[in-house]
Design a protein around this motif. Structure first.
Motif, PDB file in Angstrom:
ATOM      1  N   MET A   1       0.823  -1.203   0.000  1.00 42.94           N
ATOM      2  CA  MET A   1       0.000   0.000   0.000  1.00 42.94           C
ATOM      3  C   MET A   1       0.862   1.260   0.000  1.00 42.94           C
ATOM      4  N   ASP A   2       2.060   1.158  -0.589  1.00 48.84           N
ATOM      5  CA  ASP A   2       2.939   2.318  -0.629  1.00 48.84           C
ATOM      6  C   ASP A   2       2.343   3.459  -1.424  1.00 48.84           C
ATOM      7  N   GLU A   3       1.457   3.113  -2.390  1.00 51.42           N
ATOM      8  CA  GLU A   3       0.895   4.172  -3.217  1.00 51.42           C
ATOM      9  C   GLU A   3       0.046   5.140  -2.408  1.00 51.42           C
ATOM     10  N   LEU A   4      -0.403   4.717  -1.222  1.00 52.07           N
ATOM     11  CA  LEU A   4      -1.205   5.602  -0.390  1.00 52.07           C
ATOM     12  C   LEU A   4      -0.372   6.743   0.178  1.00 52.07           C
ATOM     13  N   LYS A   5       0.944   6.594   0.156  1.00 49.27           N
ATOM     14  CA  LYS A   5       1.807   7.614   0.733  1.00 49.27           C
ATOM     15  C   LYS A   5       2.164   8.693  -0.272  1.00 49.27           C
ATOM     16  N   ASP A  42      -8.383   0.327   1.684  1.00 51.17           N
ATOM     17  CA  ASP A  42      -6.949   0.555   1.879  1.00 51.17           C
ATOM     18  C   ASP A  42      -6.691   1.767   2.772  1.00 51.17           C
ATOM     19  N   VAL A  43      -7.422   2.857   2.522  1.00 54.50           N
ATOM     20  CA  VAL A  43      -7.257   4.056   3.348  1.00 54.50           C
ATOM     21  C   VAL A  43      -7.627   3.750   4.796  1.00 54.50           C
ATOM     22  N   HIS A  44      -8.726   3.035   4.976  1.00 53.10           N
ATOM     23  CA  HIS A  44      -9.166   2.663   6.321  1.00 53.10           C
ATOM     24  C   HIS A  44      -8.110   1.801   7.014  1.00 53.10           C
ATOM     25  N   ALA A  45      -7.516   0.862   6.269  1.00 53.52           N
ATOM     26  CA  ALA A  45      -6.511  -0.032   6.851  1.00 53.52           C
ATOM     27  C   ALA A  45      -5.249   0.728   7.251  1.00 53.52           C
ATOM     28  N   VAL A  46      -4.825   1.670   6.419  1.00 56.21           N
ATOM     29  CA  VAL A  46      -3.626   2.454   6.735  1.00 56.21           C
ATOM     30  C   VAL A  46      -3.837   3.283   7.995  1.00 56.21           C
ATOM     31  N   ARG A  48      -5.933   2.608  10.422  1.00 58.84           N
ATOM     32  CA  ARG A  48      -5.971   1.671  11.547  1.00 58.84           C
ATOM     33  C   ARG A  48      -4.552   1.299  11.977  1.00 58.84           C
ATOM     34  N   GLU A  49      -3.687   1.123  10.992  1.00 57.24           N
ATOM     35  CA  GLU A  49      -2.297   0.786  11.294  1.00 57.24           C
ATOM     36  C   GLU A  49      -1.622   1.915  12.065  1.00 57.24           C
ATOM     37  N   GLU A  50      -1.894   3.156  11.638  1.00 58.07           N
ATOM     38  CA  GLU A  50      -1.316   4.304  12.335  1.00 58.07           C
ATOM     39  C   GLU A  50      -1.884   4.454  13.740  1.00 58.07           C
ATOM     40  N   GLU A  51      -3.146   4.081  13.908  1.00 62.87           N
ATOM     41  CA  GLU A  51      -3.781   4.194  15.223  1.00 62.87           C
ATOM     42  C   GLU A  51      -3.046   3.343  16.263  1.00 62.87           C
ATOM     43  N   ARG A  57       3.949   9.713  13.966  1.00 72.54           N
ATOM     44  CA  ARG A  57       4.220  11.137  14.148  1.00 72.54           C
ATOM     45  C   ARG A  57       2.997  11.865  14.685  1.00 72.54           C
ATOM     46  N   PHE A  58       1.801  11.450  14.229  1.00 71.02           N
ATOM     47  CA  PHE A  58       0.563  12.086  14.663  1.00 71.02           C
ATOM     48  C   PHE A  58      -0.346  11.049  15.318  1.00 71.02           C
ATOM     49  N   GLU A  59      -1.076  11.486  16.324  1.00 75.74           N
ATOM     50  CA  GLU A  59      -2.024  10.601  16.989  1.00 75.74           C
ATOM     51  C   GLU A  59      -3.292  10.476  16.148  1.00 75.74           C
ATOM     52  N   VAL A  60      -3.635   9.259  15.782  1.00 76.72           N
ATOM     53  CA  VAL A  60      -4.832   8.981  14.989  1.00 76.72           C
ATOM     54  C   VAL A  60      -5.758   8.101  15.821  1.00 76.72           C
ATOM     55  N   LYS A  61      -7.030   8.484  15.905  1.00 84.74           N
ATOM     56  CA  LYS A  61      -7.969   7.708  16.713  1.00 84.74           C
ATOM     57  C   LYS A  61      -9.386   7.864  16.167  1.00 84.74           C
ATOM     58  N   ASP A  62     -10.312   7.100  16.757  1.00 85.87           N
ATOM     59  CA  ASP A  62     -11.744   7.157  16.420  1.00 85.87           C
ATOM     60  C   ASP A  62     -11.983   7.045  14.913  1.00 85.87           C
ATOM     61  N   ILE A  63     -11.472   5.984  14.324  1.00 85.10           N
ATOM     62  CA  ILE A  63     -11.587   5.783  12.882  1.00 85.10           C
ATOM     63  C   ILE A  63     -12.889   5.046  12.572  1.00 85.10           C
TER      64      ILE A  63
END
Length: 231
Positions: A1-5, A42-46, A48-51, A57-63
């Motif tokens: 999923m590198d293309e998401l970056k 894919d966006v949802h999975a990425v 979730r991975e960051e969560e 680097r950034f806090e991600v939550k409540d997805i």
């Protein structure tokens, strides 16, 4: 999923900075319609991975993923609400149209500065802004501000003057019987036919000419989803 970056910044896109510190951020991603569902996943999975990434680097939550006609992935990044939509070009077209209006108005971006002030008043003072709470949407507010400029632009020289005219006009507007359009008040009983009544200045000295509106419609209109395949 590198293309998401990979994020591509289009320099031709207007810089439309009229958001509030406590407002949310709307993003849209573009992809081939045939892979949109996979793209949402894919966006949802990425996210979730960051969560669950303690080194993120950034806090991600409540997805949350909203599987509706307009698919959304909602999350909170560093305490900022972020809504991610997919292949929603209408918002970008609206953005481009309002940018053209701001350039037409001039006066050191008076249109944008007025929207920021009126947004702040509606959000912090009157608490009437926030579509997710069943209140006034940002698009609706921008339409109201645009109407004020369309009608009274020659007498507007500062954001406070725009706010005064905004409050003075719409506080006396008959919302029970009428709705507003760029062409003027429309009687609700005439809907779905849109029959605008005579405008305040009789149609003279309006900001947006028919040619301007027509040119913007030609440049920024997009076909509804599926129209290409159904035609």
């Amino acid at each position: 999923m590198d293309e998401l970056k990979n994020i591509v910044i289009y320099e031709c896109l207007p810089i439309w900075i009229t958001y509030l510190p406590d407002g949310d951020i709307d993003l849209t991603t573009l992809s081939c319609p045939s892979v949109e569902d996979a793209w949402v996943s894919d966006v949802h999975a990425v996210l979730r991975e960051e969560e669950h990434n303690e080194a993120a680097r950034f806090e991600v939550k409540d997805i949350h993923c909203i599987d509706a006609e307009v698919k959304l992935v909602k999350c909170i990044v560093q305490n900022i609400v972020v809504d991610i939509s997919f292949n929603q070009l209408g918002g970008l077209c609206m953005l481009c149209f309002l940018e053209q209006v701001d350039r037409l108005v001039g006066k050191d971006h008076l249109f944008k500065r007025s929207i920021i002030l009126i947004k702040a008043w509606c959000y912090y003072e009157s608490c009437i802004l926030g579509a997710h709470h069943g209140l006034l949407s940002t698009y609706a507010l921008e339409t109201l501000v645009l109407y004020i400029f369309h009608q009274f632009h020659s007498s507007l020289n500062a954001p406070l003057a725009v706010l005064y005219r905004f409050l003075d006009y719409f506080s006396r507007f008959d919302w029970e019987s009428y709705c507003i359009s760029l062409s003027g008040p429309v009687c609700k009983s005439s809907l779905p036919d849109i029959v605008a009544e005579v405008q305040e200045n009789g149609g003279d000295d309006l900001l947006l000419s028919e040619e301007f509106v027509r040119n913007c419609a030609e440049m920024f209109s997009v076909s509804p989803k599926g129209s290409e395949t159904n035609s």
